[in-house]
Design a protein around this motif. Structure first.
Motif, PDB file in Angstrom:
ATOM      1  N   ARG A 164       0.800  -1.221   0.000  1.00  0.00           N
ATOM      2  CA  ARG A 164       0.000   0.000   0.000  1.00  0.00           C
ATOM      3  C   ARG A 164       0.830   1.266   0.000  1.00  0.00           C
ATOM      4  O   ARG A 164       0.297   2.366   0.099  1.00  0.00           O
ATOM      5  CB  ARG A 164      -0.926   0.027   1.207  1.00  0.00           C
ATOM      6  N   ALA A 201      -5.183 -16.217  -3.368  1.00  0.00           N
ATOM      7  CA  ALA A 201      -4.781 -16.777  -4.663  1.00  0.00           C
ATOM      8  C   ALA A 201      -4.296 -18.214  -4.526  1.00  0.00           C
ATOM      9  O   ALA A 201      -4.476 -19.025  -5.436  1.00  0.00           O
ATOM     10  CB  ALA A 201      -3.683 -15.913  -5.294  1.00  0.00           C
ATOM     11  N   LEU A 221      -7.302 -20.317  -4.567  1.00  0.00           N
ATOM     12  CA  LEU A 221      -7.951 -20.316  -5.883  1.00  0.00           C
ATOM     13  C   LEU A 221      -7.160 -21.090  -6.935  1.00  0.00           C
ATOM     14  O   LEU A 221      -7.742 -21.604  -7.889  1.00  0.00           O
ATOM     15  CB  LEU A 221      -8.152 -18.868  -6.360  1.00  0.00           C
ATOM     16  N   ILE A 222      -5.853 -21.160  -6.797  1.00  0.00           N
ATOM     17  CA  ILE A 222      -5.054 -21.838  -7.820  1.00  0.00           C
ATOM     18  C   ILE A 222      -5.213 -23.358  -7.716  1.00  0.00           C
ATOM     19  O   ILE A 222      -4.892 -24.084  -8.666  1.00  0.00           O
ATOM     20  CB  ILE A 222      -3.556 -21.430  -7.729  1.00  0.00           C
ATOM     21  N   ASP A 243     -11.219 -17.763   4.638  1.00  0.00           N
ATOM     22  CA  ASP A 243     -12.422 -17.037   4.196  1.00  0.00           C
ATOM     23  C   ASP A 243     -12.511 -16.829   2.685  1.00  0.00           C
ATOM     24  O   ASP A 243     -13.186 -15.909   2.228  1.00  0.00           O
ATOM     25  CB  ASP A 243     -12.503 -15.682   4.907  1.00  0.00           C
ATOM     26  N   THR A 244     -11.854 -17.682   1.900  1.00  0.00           N
ATOM     27  CA  THR A 244     -11.917 -17.490   0.446  1.00  0.00           C
ATOM     28  C   THR A 244     -13.332 -17.707  -0.082  1.00  0.00           C
ATOM     29  O   THR A 244     -13.812 -16.960  -0.946  1.00  0.00           O
ATOM     30  CB  THR A 244     -10.946 -18.454  -0.262  1.00  0.00           C
ATOM     31  N   TYR A 245     -14.022 -18.731   0.437  1.00  0.00           N
ATOM     32  CA  TYR A 245     -15.394 -19.009  -0.006  1.00  0.00           C
ATOM     33  C   TYR A 245     -16.365 -18.801   1.170  1.00  0.00           C
ATOM     34  O   TYR A 245     -16.908 -17.716   1.342  1.00  0.00           O
ATOM     35  CB  TYR A 245     -15.488 -20.436  -0.560  1.00  0.00           C
ATOM     36  N   ARG A 275       0.625 -23.912 -13.288  1.00  0.00           N
ATOM     37  CA  ARG A 275      -0.674 -23.614 -13.899  1.00  0.00           C
ATOM     38  C   ARG A 275      -0.685 -22.205 -14.472  1.00  0.00           C
ATOM     39  O   ARG A 275      -0.144 -21.279 -13.891  1.00  0.00           O
ATOM     40  CB  ARG A 275      -1.790 -23.771 -12.845  1.00  0.00           C
ATOM     41  N   ALA A 283      -1.886 -18.757 -14.985  1.00  0.00           N
ATOM     42  CA  ALA A 283      -2.673 -17.894 -14.100  1.00  0.00           C
ATOM     43  C   ALA A 283      -2.838 -16.509 -14.705  1.00  0.00           C
ATOM     44  O   ALA A 283      -1.957 -16.016 -15.411  1.00  0.00           O
ATOM     45  CB  ALA A 283      -1.981 -17.783 -12.744  1.00  0.00           C
ATOM     46  N   PHE A 327      -3.765 -12.736 -13.232  1.00  0.00           N
ATOM     47  CA  PHE A 327      -4.039 -11.836 -12.115  1.00  0.00           C
ATOM     48  C   PHE A 327      -4.470 -10.487 -12.678  1.00  0.00           C
ATOM     49  O   PHE A 327      -3.871  -9.991 -13.633  1.00  0.00           O
ATOM     50  CB  PHE A 327      -2.791 -11.625 -11.257  1.00  0.00           C
ATOM     51  N   PHE A 358       1.638 -19.618 -12.586  1.00  0.00           N
ATOM     52  CA  PHE A 358       1.279 -19.096 -11.260  1.00  0.00           C
ATOM     53  C   PHE A 358       2.503 -18.678 -10.458  1.00  0.00           C
ATOM     54  O   PHE A 358       2.540 -17.589  -9.877  1.00  0.00           O
ATOM     55  CB  PHE A 358       0.474 -20.155 -10.490  1.00  0.00           C
ATOM     56  N   VAL A 400       2.746 -14.854  -9.108  1.00  0.00           N
ATOM     57  CA  VAL A 400       2.400 -14.561  -7.713  1.00  0.00           C
ATOM     58  C   VAL A 400       3.520 -13.767  -7.043  1.00  0.00           C
ATOM     59  O   VAL A 400       3.265 -12.936  -6.169  1.00  0.00           O
ATOM     60  CB  VAL A 400       2.073 -15.866  -6.949  1.00  0.00           C
ATOM     61  N   GLU A 434       3.270  -9.769  -7.022  1.00  0.00           N
ATOM     62  CA  GLU A 434       2.133  -9.052  -6.426  1.00  0.00           C
ATOM     63  C   GLU A 434       2.554  -7.819  -5.625  1.00  0.00           C
ATOM     64  O   GLU A 434       2.078  -6.714  -5.861  1.00  0.00           O
ATOM     65  CB  GLU A 434       1.343 -10.001  -5.511  1.00  0.00           C
ATOM     66  N   VAL A 455      -5.762  -3.731  -5.725  1.00  0.00           N
ATOM     67  CA  VAL A 455      -5.519  -5.099  -5.277  1.00  0.00           C
ATOM     68  C   VAL A 455      -5.132  -5.946  -6.496  1.00  0.00           C
ATOM     69  O   VAL A 455      -5.327  -5.524  -7.641  1.00  0.00           O
ATOM     70  CB  VAL A 455      -6.753  -5.688  -4.571  1.00  0.00           C
ATOM     71  N   LEU A 465      -6.292 -13.113  -8.411  1.00  0.00           N
ATOM     72  CA  LEU A 465      -6.295 -14.229  -9.370  1.00  0.00           C
ATOM     73  C   LEU A 465      -7.701 -14.369  -9.940  1.00  0.00           C
ATOM     74  O   LEU A 465      -8.668 -14.527  -9.186  1.00  0.00           O
ATOM     75  CB  LEU A 465      -5.877 -15.514  -8.651  1.00  0.00           C
ATOM     76  N   VAL A 511      -7.547 -19.550 -14.053  1.00  0.00           N
ATOM     77  CA  VAL A 511      -6.550 -20.612 -13.928  1.00  0.00           C
ATOM     78  C   VAL A 511      -6.737 -21.583 -15.084  1.00  0.00           C
ATOM     79  O   VAL A 511      -7.826 -22.159 -15.238  1.00  0.00           O
ATOM     80  CB  VAL A 511      -6.702 -21.367 -12.588  1.00  0.00           C
ATOM     81  N   ARG A 517      -9.929 -21.216 -16.919  1.00  0.00           N
ATOM     82  CA  ARG A 517     -11.174 -21.332 -16.163  1.00  0.00           C
ATOM     83  C   ARG A 517     -11.286 -20.144 -15.194  1.00  0.00           C
ATOM     84  O   ARG A 517     -10.354 -19.878 -14.435  1.00  0.00           O
ATOM     85  CB  ARG A 517     -11.119 -22.657 -15.379  1.00  0.00           C
ATOM     86  N   VAL A 540     -11.882 -17.997 -11.968  1.00  0.00           N
ATOM     87  CA  VAL A 540     -11.948 -18.286 -10.528  1.00  0.00           C
ATOM     88  C   VAL A 540     -12.232 -16.973  -9.811  1.00  0.00           C
ATOM     89  O   VAL A 540     -11.901 -15.892 -10.298  1.00  0.00           O
ATOM     90  CB  VAL A 540     -10.634 -18.899  -9.976  1.00  0.00           C
ATOM     91  N   ALA A 541     -12.883 -17.077  -8.654  1.00  0.00           N
ATOM     92  CA  ALA A 541     -13.219 -15.878  -7.886  1.00  0.00           C
ATOM     93  C   ALA A 541     -13.410 -16.251  -6.441  1.00  0.00           C
ATOM     94  O   ALA A 541     -13.908 -17.336  -6.130  1.00  0.00           O
ATOM     95  CB  ALA A 541     -14.497 -15.238  -8.431  1.00  0.00           C
ATOM     96  N   LYS A 542     -12.988 -15.351  -5.556  1.00  0.00           N
ATOM     97  CA  LYS A 542     -13.294 -15.586  -4.151  1.00  0.00           C
ATOM     98  C   LYS A 542     -14.641 -14.964  -3.833  1.00  0.00           C
ATOM     99  O   LYS A 542     -15.095 -14.037  -4.530  1.00  0.00           O
ATOM    100  CB  LYS A 542     -12.187 -15.055  -3.242  1.00  0.00           C
ATOM    101  N   THR A 543     -15.288 -15.484  -2.799  1.00  0.00           N
ATOM    102  CA  THR A 543     -16.615 -14.994  -2.444  1.00  0.00           C
ATOM    103  C   THR A 543     -16.625 -14.424  -1.031  1.00  0.00           C
ATOM    104  O   THR A 543     -17.667 -14.314  -0.407  1.00  0.00           O
ATOM    105  CB  THR A 543     -17.652 -16.132  -2.556  1.00  0.00           C
ATOM    106  N   LYS A 599     -15.768  -8.686  -0.164  1.00  0.00           N
ATOM    107  CA  LYS A 599     -14.542  -8.624  -0.962  1.00  0.00           C
ATOM    108  C   LYS A 599     -14.574  -9.608  -2.126  1.00  0.00           C
ATOM    109  O   LYS A 599     -13.529 -10.090  -2.566  1.00  0.00           O
ATOM    110  CB  LYS A 599     -13.323  -8.939  -0.084  1.00  0.00           C
TER     111      LYS A 599
END
Lengths: 468, 468
Positions: free
Chosen positions: A157, A198, A201-202, A226-228, B26, B28, B30, B114, B118, B121, B316, B319, B322, B325, B327-330, B334
């Motif tokens: 940041r 990540a 997710l990978i 807490d990814t899902y 894999r 990736a 981002f 990946f 990674v 970042e 931010v 990812l 992959v 395909r 992919v997403a966090k839930t 966020k």
């Protein structure tokens, strides 16, 4: 790399004109101070001193620097010759690194020939303004966290080099570790970290990701759950690692509710020793709100590296004395107080700091030695200072305490003599560890309300016994 | 110097675990994006891209870096071997440096194995978050200043290396010069500066100081007139330099009143060509308030280098894909949107930008080529995107214009292919000059209200035609 061009253009034009006018060789004293604290803060923290001494050693004008300065016309040939031989020969006094400060007190004093001192203005302020802003914010987070460990993780940041300095400043005020690897290389700051979203997710499933992490880092690792869905994430984490899992990390949601629910779930799964680490836009107020829930530690990013609302400390670098004569500007709203000063932190009968006294350098109450305050205000100043300074000096301080009943601790200590650090151990990893210890002791000596993270006033009054 | 350790610890532990689990190789993708703009801002500005490409070239793990990582146990021997051969081999697309952006649109896309992606970042976010924060604040100051020149002079208020990058970002968005000399060395940014109050104080009288400055820098110099009494300072300045004096600088007081009084006094003294330069805690709002008085230029410090209330851009690095395909966090609050995306800036019949469209990469309306949006939402997304994208594409753009009636400009352009910058001229001084030109053109294409410095809403809507 030379640090000499981390400098404002006008320092060089002032040098050039001063060499011509003869002012270059006059004995000058510059003081660094802050006019105020950020709103609501109870103290500031001096930080960056060790970094400044490191940068000072590299403040040299080599061929590259001189080529830039002459080709752009910033300096002429005579000035370039002078710069080629530049080496600071003066003296620097300052607050010990990690010392809490109040506004209006000089925290650094640079003395020497005008030409040598004026060149150091920009670099000195850059280092102190940045590091002190981070340290002041971090100190409040450490107080809010109490015994729970704090990890600094704000590198992403802020500027990539500011990030390294921020990691250092956070460690200085009591953070336990940083995510920043360069801070480990430069100053032996402990680092920590495990995985981001990540990494989950990978992998094909969260469980696969946890298994991969545990296989590599062991069951003592921290799994990010807490990814899902956090409930399912915790169940998967314990299923994969077993009840001996070191920790889980939660980075989103209503953190108070999340920590409570996670703790209950972990306990129900038999993972009673698994710690719950919390991250996600925490600042000192967010940390304070989590005191009542069973969080085991915190990661702090953005708010730390941006000074939690105050990204710069507001220090200025002002000429206060020329050839022994006080000088001061009288600009509207920005007037300065002339003359070299000293700062004493007075302690009450219980050994708690009660006031910072600003007195003329060398001043002794009652005229016993040292020099007297000058001008028509001398009598009034003498009376004020004498009253403030009146009191017994203890012969021995309790171990681990900086203050003692009635003790007036001088806050400006020698840092550089004849251009060389007085104590080689004030830089590098050793200097940082010492500053960390000093900060802990110095914060403990402040009145208790200083350690509150609620909005407040500066925690000590400053009595200035210096003629205006 | 290697930039590889300007990195978070957890990037390396993820690498280590991914090498073991097989996820390292894999493919990736981002994406870098901001979830929101700082309150009241109408656009952000992507900055730092050139610096990022420079830093990427130095992202190598040599003996020093590997020694730190293995001695502290961050990586094992196998991972160290892999790092020794590290060289980014992937692709990077991004907004052109200087491009205005809206929240929720990817501004940088990093693609490759990946393990290679990674690791980038932390450094990527550090550079973009810092430089974009400064650029966004600076762009507003440039709009507020109109035709009057701006000088960046905030080096002393921020970390010494952040100061150099801040000077670069300010020049990128239209500042005319900086006080920072290192920015001149690295990127040919013009510098300027003359004298501080200390230069007046080191001389016996203000008049002596002015005479010394004029003798060295000529009558075209800028004299700082508010050390003691501004009226007397101006009189002394003209008395010493004559009516041909280049400029005076005022750094204190009620700036609106001071500028008016100074202008009248200078005119009365016959110094009708002497400009009045204003400094002293200016931000975009302070500059805007001075529009009605005859100030000839501004110096800006603290507010520029601290992002005028928003010291980090909040980007931010997530990812999103992959092996092809999404992919997403839930995570609560966020969540991310999976799948590689493209961004198109649509222009109306007058050639003014009206909307940013986020579409799946390779997507073409009506299914004509490229890939279709996936999942149950495909039909709705197709309809939305097709409607948004419907319109003629102009064959030729007007000179100097980025947009044209009905034109959909793709904002993500190729920056790095097979690990190498697509255009060598995107870095260094050339890259900075180009980014400056691009910024000017891109800001001109936004709707007029975007250029107001009052609090407002994001200046363009973002239509996301991507399945959630």
């Amino acid at each position: 790399m030379s640090t000499a061009l981390l400098t404002d253009h006008y320092e060089l034009t002032m040098l050039r004109a001063a060499l011509k006018s003869g002012a270059a060789g006059r004995r000058a004293t510059f003081e660094v101070f802050a006019r105020s604290l950020p709103a609501g803060r109870r103290y500031g923290v001096v930080a960056g001193t060790g970094r400044l001494l490191e940068a000072l050693a590299d403040f040299r004008f080599g061929p590259d620097e001189l080529s830039l300065l002459t080709s752009t016309g910033v300096v002429d040939a005579e000035t370039a010759d002078w710069l080629a031989g530049y080496r600071f020969s003066g003296e620097i006094h300052g607050f010990a690194e990690g010392e809490p400060y109040l506004p209006g007190t000089p925290v650094l004093v640079v003395e020497g020939p005008f030409a040598e001192c004026v060149l150091l203005e920009t670099l000195t302020l850059s280092v102190l303004n940045h590091d002190s802003a981070i340290a002041a914010a971090g100190a409040r987070m450490v107080q809010a966290a109490g015994d729970r460990p704090l990890i600094e993780m704000g590198s992403r940041r802020t500027h990539e080099e500011a990030a390294v300095a921020a990691a250092r400043a956070a460690y200085l005020v009591g953070f336990d570790a940083t995510s920043n690897l360069e801070a480990a290389r430069r100053w032996d700051v402990p680092t920590s970290g495990t995985a981001a979203h990540a990494f989950t997710l990978i992998h094909a499933t969260e469980r696969d990701a946890f298994a991969a992490q545990v296989a590599t880092l062991g069951v003592g690792t921290t799994l990010l759950v807490d990814t899902y869905d956090t409930r399912e994430g915790i169940a998967a984490a314990v299923a994969v690692a077993g009840p001996g899992l070191g920790a889980i990390r939660i980075d989103s949601g209503d953190l108070i509710a999340e920590v409570r629910a996670a703790r209950a779930q972990l306990d129900a799964l038999g993972a009673t020793g698994t710690r719950v680490i919390v991250t996600g836009d925490l600042d000192e107020h967010g940390i304070a709100r989590l005191a009542g829930v069973p969080a085991a530690g915190y990661g702090v990013g953005t708010s730390l590296v941006t000074g939690s609302g105050a990204p710069t400390a507001g220090f200025v670098y002002k000429l206060v004395e020329v050839d022994g004569r006080p000088v001061a500007k009288t600009s509207v709203g920005k007037a300065t107080r002339g003359g070299r000063k000293e700062v004493l932190r007075r302690h009450d009968a219980d050994g708690v700091a009660v006031v910072d006294l600003v007195v003329p350098a060398g001043y002794r109450p009652g005229g016993g030695g040292g020099r007297r305050a000058a001008g028509g205000l001398a009598d009034a100043v003498d009376g004020l200072a004498a009253a403030a300074l009146d009191g017994p000096l203890p012969s021995v301080l309790a171990p681990g305490r900086l203050g003692a009943p009635g003790y007036d601790r001088p806050l400006l200590v020698p840092l550089v003599r004849a251009g060389t650090p007085v104590d080689p151990a004030s830089t590098g990893a050793t200097g940082l560890r010492r500053a960390r210890e000093h900060h802990r002791a110095a914060i403990a000596d402040l009145p208790a309300h200083a350690r509150s993270v609620t909005f407040g006033q500066p925690c000590l009054p400053v009595i200035s016994a210096v003629p205006i």
